[in-house]
Scaffold this motif. Structure first.
Motif, PDB file in Angstrom:
ATOM      1  N   GLN A 236       0.803  -1.224   0.000  1.00  0.00           N
ATOM      2  CA  GLN A 236       0.000   0.000   0.000  1.00  0.00           C
ATOM      3  C   GLN A 236       0.836   1.273   0.000  1.00  0.00           C
ATOM      4  N   SER A 237       2.119   1.155   0.312  1.00  0.00           N
ATOM      5  CA  SER A 237       2.951   2.347   0.495  1.00  0.00           C
ATOM      6  C   SER A 237       3.286   3.011  -0.841  1.00  0.00           C
ATOM      7  N   SER A 238       3.428   4.359  -0.794  1.00  0.00           N
ATOM      8  CA  SER A 238       3.885   5.073  -1.992  1.00  0.00           C
ATOM      9  C   SER A 238       5.415   5.172  -1.993  1.00  0.00           C
ATOM     10  N   ASP A 239       6.049   4.670  -0.933  1.00  0.00           N
ATOM     11  CA  ASP A 239       7.520   4.662  -0.886  1.00  0.00           C
ATOM     12  C   ASP A 239       8.071   3.551  -1.784  1.00  0.00           C
ATOM     13  N   HIS A 240       9.366   3.663  -2.081  1.00  0.00           N
ATOM     14  CA  HIS A 240       9.949   2.709  -3.042  1.00  0.00           C
ATOM     15  C   HIS A 240      11.080   1.857  -2.486  1.00  0.00           C
ATOM     16  N   CYS A 258       5.421  -6.261  -5.800  1.00  0.00           N
ATOM     17  CA  CYS A 258       5.909  -4.906  -6.128  1.00  0.00           C
ATOM     18  C   CYS A 258       7.271  -4.986  -6.802  1.00  0.00           C
ATOM     19  N   LYS A 261       9.783  -1.998  -6.593  1.00  0.00           N
ATOM     20  CA  LYS A 261      10.281  -1.480  -5.316  1.00  0.00           C
ATOM     21  C   LYS A 261      11.551  -2.234  -4.890  1.00  0.00           C
TER      22      LYS A 261
END
Ligand code: 13P
Ligand code: SF4
Length: 320
Positions: A236-240, A258, A261
């Motif tokens: 769910q995170s927008s971080d990579h 992902c 990521k």
């Protein structure tokens, strides 16, 4: 023959297509394969369901299959058997234990309990059937906080066997839990110093940690949760970029979900592969195939013990 005159290990995958054989046996046995996130990736790829301890016990409780093949450690397969006495429960390697379960022997836990009359016992699912039978409620890392919050505030509680999860729960719930001093040999090994160095090198990376880690590691975490909690966070995170402070087997599902990521395993203290669980890794695709072919090793349990261990597991499932 190799130079020492010993027989070389045969390459089983050159002789048979393991995945194909496992799928065939699954149909023949009407079996379901349940796998934990810490299993090696080839095992995860043939499983019908991959999950954390709670999800796996929920699946075990409702499966219509005749045979449960449990690709995980002994306490997980034993929980499946407690919930399914009439089904055959197979495990690829019977010696796939857990340092938390082994570090809480029933005779010592009985004496420990006697020192705290009036306390109820909430035990982490990472324990033997004997410890479960001495407990009032079982929990996992994904429902422990929720379960403790349902206990009346004036009711004293013993929490066993993981002291790091226990300390984390004391902080989260504000309850004064009496702790058994067990540890997970994998989560105990993460190095705070190396983690901080990694954070300097990767300033945008989020640190995700399992509550079995020591408090000095947890203090650097952006998120603390069960294996499924950590996986959901990543999805769910927008971080990579993420530093993963739990057993590195879970990175397989993260990369699948992902692919764009980056996942960096948190480093252990020494130059070892200590962020891999030696118990979980006793299971291999070959042993998985053989246990289905031979219908052994099988989990068996004394019926009286099973019934006593069942009650606190049912309470957990009701309270989750
Ligand atoms: P989870 O319930 O979070 O999957 O944890 C299981 C386990 O053994 C952690 O070390
Ligand atoms: Fe037990 Fe730790 Fe291995 Fe989980 S990672 S099964 S708690 S030894």
């Amino acid at each position: 023959m190799n130079v020492h005159g010993l027989l070389e290990e045969p390459d089983v995958s050159a002789l048979i297509d393991l995945e194909e054989e496992i799928q065939r046996l699954k149909k023949d046995l009407n079996a379901v394969i349940l796998a934990h996130y810490y299993q090696e990736s080839e095992i995860q790829d043939v499983a019908d369901f991959i999950g954390d301890s709670l999800q796996l016990s929920q699946q075990a409780a409702k499966t219509p299959a005749d045979v449960i093949v449990f690709a995980g450690v002994h306490f997980m397969a034993e929980t499946a058997k407690i919930l399914n006495p009439s089904k055959q429960v197979l495990i690829p390697d019977l010696k796939a234990g857990c340092s938390l379960a082994e570090g809480c022997p029933p005779h010592l836990f009985r004496r420990f309990k006697e020192k705290y009359p009036g306390h109820i016992v909430i035990s982490y699912i990472n324990c033997s059937a004997e410890i479960k039978a001495m407990s009032d409620i079982i929990c996992t890392s994904s429902n422990a906080e929720k379960i403790i919050n349902q206990i009346p505030p004036d009711q004293p509680i013993i929490f066993a066997p993981d002291q790091n999860l226990g300390r984390y729960l004391i902080k989260k719930t504000g309850r004064n839990l009496v702790l058994w001093s067990g540890i997970c040999i994998v989560h105990e090994m993460f190095s705070e110093k190396k983690l901080v160095q990694l954070k300097v090198l990767h300033p945008h990376a989020k640190v995700l940690a399992h509550p079995e880690c020591e408090p000095r590691v947890l203090q650097h975490a952006d998120y603390i949760g069960s294996t499924s909690g950590i996986l959901n966070y990543v999805k769910q995170s927008s971080d990579h970029e993420f530093i993963i402070a739990t057993e590195a087997g879970i990175i397989h599902q993260m990369q699948r979900a992902c692919p764009d990521k980056t996942f960096i395993p948190a480093p252990p203290e020494g130059d070892c592969a200590c962020n891999l669980c030696p118990y979980m890794k006793l299971n291999t695709p070959e042993k998985l195939y053989l246990c289905m072919k031979n219908r052994a090793p099988e989990i068996t349990l004394d019926e009286d013990l099973r019934l006593r261990a069942l009650r606190p597991i049912q309470r957990m499932l009701e309270m989750s």
